[in-house]
Design a protein around this motif. Structure first.
Motif, short mmCIF file in Angstrom:
data_model
loop_
_atom_site.label_atom_id
_atom_site.label_comp_id
_atom_site.label_asym_id
_atom_site.label_seq_id
_atom_site.Cartn_x
_atom_site.Cartn_y
_atom_site.Cartn_z
N ALA A 157 -0.64 -7.41 3.36
CA ALA A 157 -0.01 -6.68 4.67
C ALA A 157 -0.66 -5.15 4.50
O ALA A 157 0.19 -4.13 5.50
CB ALA A 157 2.01 -6.77 5.01
N ALA A 158 -1.56 -5.13 4.13
CA ALA A 158 -2.22 -4.31 4.36
C ALA A 158 -2.79 -3.66 5.96
O ALA A 158 -3.09 -4.45 6.70
CB ALA A 158 -3.21 -3.75 3.59
N LYS A 159 -2.47 -1.98 6.47
CA LYS A 159 -3.56 -1.87 7.78
C LYS A 159 -2.44 -2.54 8.87
O LYS A 159 -2.94 -3.31 9.73
CB LYS A 159 -4.45 -1.16 7.33
N ASN A 160 -0.80 -2.63 8.49
CA ASN A 160 -0.41 -2.85 9.83
C ASN A 160 -0.26 -1.79 10.17
O ASN A 160 0.12 -0.30 10.63
CB ASN A 160 0.00 -3.76 9.63
N CYS A 161 1.26 -2.08 10.90
CA CYS A 161 2.37 -1.19 12.14
C CYS A 161 3.54 -1.25 11.98
O CYS A 161 4.41 -1.61 12.25
CB CYS A 161 2.04 -1.14 13.38
N PHE A 162 3.76 -1.47 10.39
CA PHE A 162 5.41 -2.09 9.82
C PHE A 162 5.82 0.14 9.50
O PHE A 162 5.51 0.77 9.59
CB PHE A 162 5.62 -2.58 8.24
N SER A 163 7.09 0.17 10.18
CA SER A 163 7.64 1.14 10.02
C SER A 163 9.34 0.68 8.98
O SER A 163 9.02 2.08 9.11
CB SER A 163 8.11 1.29 11.53
N SER A 164 9.69 -0.12 9.09
CA SER A 164 11.13 -0.27 8.51
C SER A 164 10.17 0.20 6.96
O SER A 164 9.14 -0.02 6.31
CB SER A 164 10.56 -1.56 7.92
N PRO A 165 11.62 0.25 5.31
CA PRO A 165 12.04 0.85 4.47
C PRO A 165 11.28 -0.91 3.68
O PRO A 165 11.85 -1.58 4.10
CB PRO A 165 12.99 1.12 3.93
N LEU A 166 10.93 -1.13 2.59
CA LEU A 166 11.04 -1.48 1.61
C LEU A 166 12.46 -2.38 1.42
O LEU A 166 13.20 -1.58 1.12
CB LEU A 166 9.61 -1.07 0.38
N SER A 167 12.18 -3.73 1.38
CA SER A 167 13.07 -4.22 1.31
C SER A 167 13.34 -4.76 -0.53
O SER A 167 11.79 -5.57 -0.96
CB SER A 167 13.17 -5.39 0.92
N SER A 168 14.35 -4.71 -1.20
CA SER A 168 13.81 -5.76 -2.74
C SER A 168 13.91 -7.06 -2.29
O SER A 168 14.22 -7.56 -3.79
CB SER A 168 15.52 -4.61 -3.17
N SER A 169 14.48 -6.89 -1.62
CA SER A 169 14.21 -8.96 -1.26
C SER A 169 13.13 -8.99 -1.50
O SER A 169 12.54 -10.40 -1.89
CB SER A 169 14.99 -8.77 0.37
N VAL A 191 0.10 -11.01 -6.79
CA VAL A 191 -0.21 -9.83 -5.88
C VAL A 191 0.37 -9.26 -4.74
O VAL A 191 0.74 -10.35 -3.77
CB VAL A 191 -2.15 -10.32 -5.14
N LEU A 192 0.74 -8.52 -4.73
CA LEU A 192 1.51 -7.50 -3.76
C LEU A 192 1.04 -6.76 -2.96
O LEU A 192 0.21 -5.55 -3.86
CB LEU A 192 2.44 -7.74 -3.41
N ASP A 193 -0.02 -6.35 -1.68
CA ASP A 193 -0.55 -5.19 -1.43
C ASP A 193 -0.10 -4.64 0.03
O ASP A 193 -0.15 -5.39 1.11
CB ASP A 193 -2.12 -5.91 -1.06
N LEU A 194 0.82 -3.91 -0.27
CA LEU A 194 1.06 -2.93 0.82
C LEU A 194 0.62 -1.67 1.16
O LEU A 194 1.25 -0.74 1.40
CB LEU A 194 2.79 -3.20 0.49
N ALA A 195 -0.69 -1.63 1.22
CA ALA A 195 -1.49 -0.24 1.20
C ALA A 195 -1.23 0.08 2.56
O ALA A 195 -1.73 -0.86 3.63
CB ALA A 195 -2.61 -0.10 1.12
N GLY A 196 -0.98 1.24 2.77
CA GLY A 196 -1.00 1.57 4.24
C GLY A 196 -0.50 0.72 5.38
O GLY A 196 -0.98 0.11 6.66
N LEU A 197 0.76 -0.12 5.30
CA LEU A 197 1.83 0.22 5.67
C LEU A 197 1.18 0.14 7.51
O LEU A 197 2.21 -0.59 8.25
CB LEU A 197 3.57 -0.27 5.49
N SER A 198 2.28 1.20 7.59
CA SER A 198 1.70 1.94 9.62
C SER A 198 -0.02 2.71 9.44
O SER A 198 0.14 3.81 10.40
CB SER A 198 3.07 3.16 9.25
N ALA A 199 -0.29 2.51 9.14
CA ALA A 199 -1.74 2.87 9.55
C ALA A 199 -2.53 1.90 9.97
O ALA A 199 -4.01 2.40 9.75
CB ALA A 199 -2.48 2.56 7.64
N GLY A 200 -2.03 0.73 10.43
CA GLY A 200 -3.08 0.13 11.13
C GLY A 200 -3.97 1.16 12.31
O GLY A 200 -3.10 1.78 13.16
N SER A 201 -4.71 0.13 13.20
CA SER A 201 -5.83 1.48 14.20
C SER A 201 -4.72 1.36 15.51
O SER A 201 -4.34 2.20 15.68
CB SER A 201 -6.94 0.68 14.33
N GLY A 202 -3.49 -0.24 15.88
CA GLY A 202 -2.94 0.64 16.64
C GLY A 202 -1.59 1.05 16.50
O GLY A 202 -1.16 1.17 17.94
N CYS A 203 -1.53 1.32 15.81
CA CYS A 203 -0.28 2.33 15.98
C CYS A 203 -0.57 3.95 15.42
O CYS A 203 0.18 4.38 15.33
CB CYS A 203 0.64 1.81 14.14
#
Length: 144
Positions: free
Chosen positions: A32-44, A53-65
């Motif tokens: 989910a790298a380079k998206n516009c997410f804004s919520s905390p990470l969930s233990s779910s 493989v879990l890639d959560l790099a730059g969750l709010s770093a997408g060019s659109g946000c």
């Protein structure tokens, strides 16, 4: 196995990471790298027992946000609120974890002795706490 690559969605997703995805017993890769997410990470997220493989790099770093700041062509992105879920460091099959570039303010938790984690990136977060262990004492990393 089921691979979900949310970065392929156009435009990038905003809001929260859809937690129901992690209920799948077949999910082994989530990007989910380079998206516009804004919520905390969930233990779910730790419910995905087959996750490798879990890639959560730059969750709010997408060019659109990114937001323009002033007249100097400087852009800002938001920090991801909350902390890193401790369970991510003990997922049974996880080999690669990338949480870089999120500005998460969190403690880093020790890895279990049976951890399969080999690639770990936590750069550009606000990590704290006493360093009472060393990743290299128990693990053979190919990247950190």
């Amino acid at each position: 196995m089921l691979h979900l690559l949310t970065q392929c969605m156009v435009p990038p997703r905003a809001g929260t990471i859809p937690i129901f995805i992690f209920e799948s017993p077949l999910l082994d890769t989530f990007v989910a790298a380079k998206n516009c997410f804004s919520s905390p990470l969930s233990s779910s997220m730790c419910n995905a027992k087959a996750m490798k493989v879990l890639d959560l790099a730059g969750l709010s770093a997408g060019s659109g946000c990114a937001k323009e700041f002033g007249v100097f062509n400087v852009y800002t992105i938001a920090y991801i609120p909350g902390t890193i879920p401790e369970c991510l460091f003990s997922m049974p099959l996880l080999q690669a974890l990338d949480l870089s570039g999120n500005g998460i303010k969190s403690k880093v938790f020790p890895l279990g002795r049976n951890s399969t984690l080999r690639n770990l990136s936590l750069a550009y977060n606000r990590l704290f706490g006493k360093r009472d262990f060393c990743f290299f004492d128990y693990h053979s990393f190919s990247g950190i």
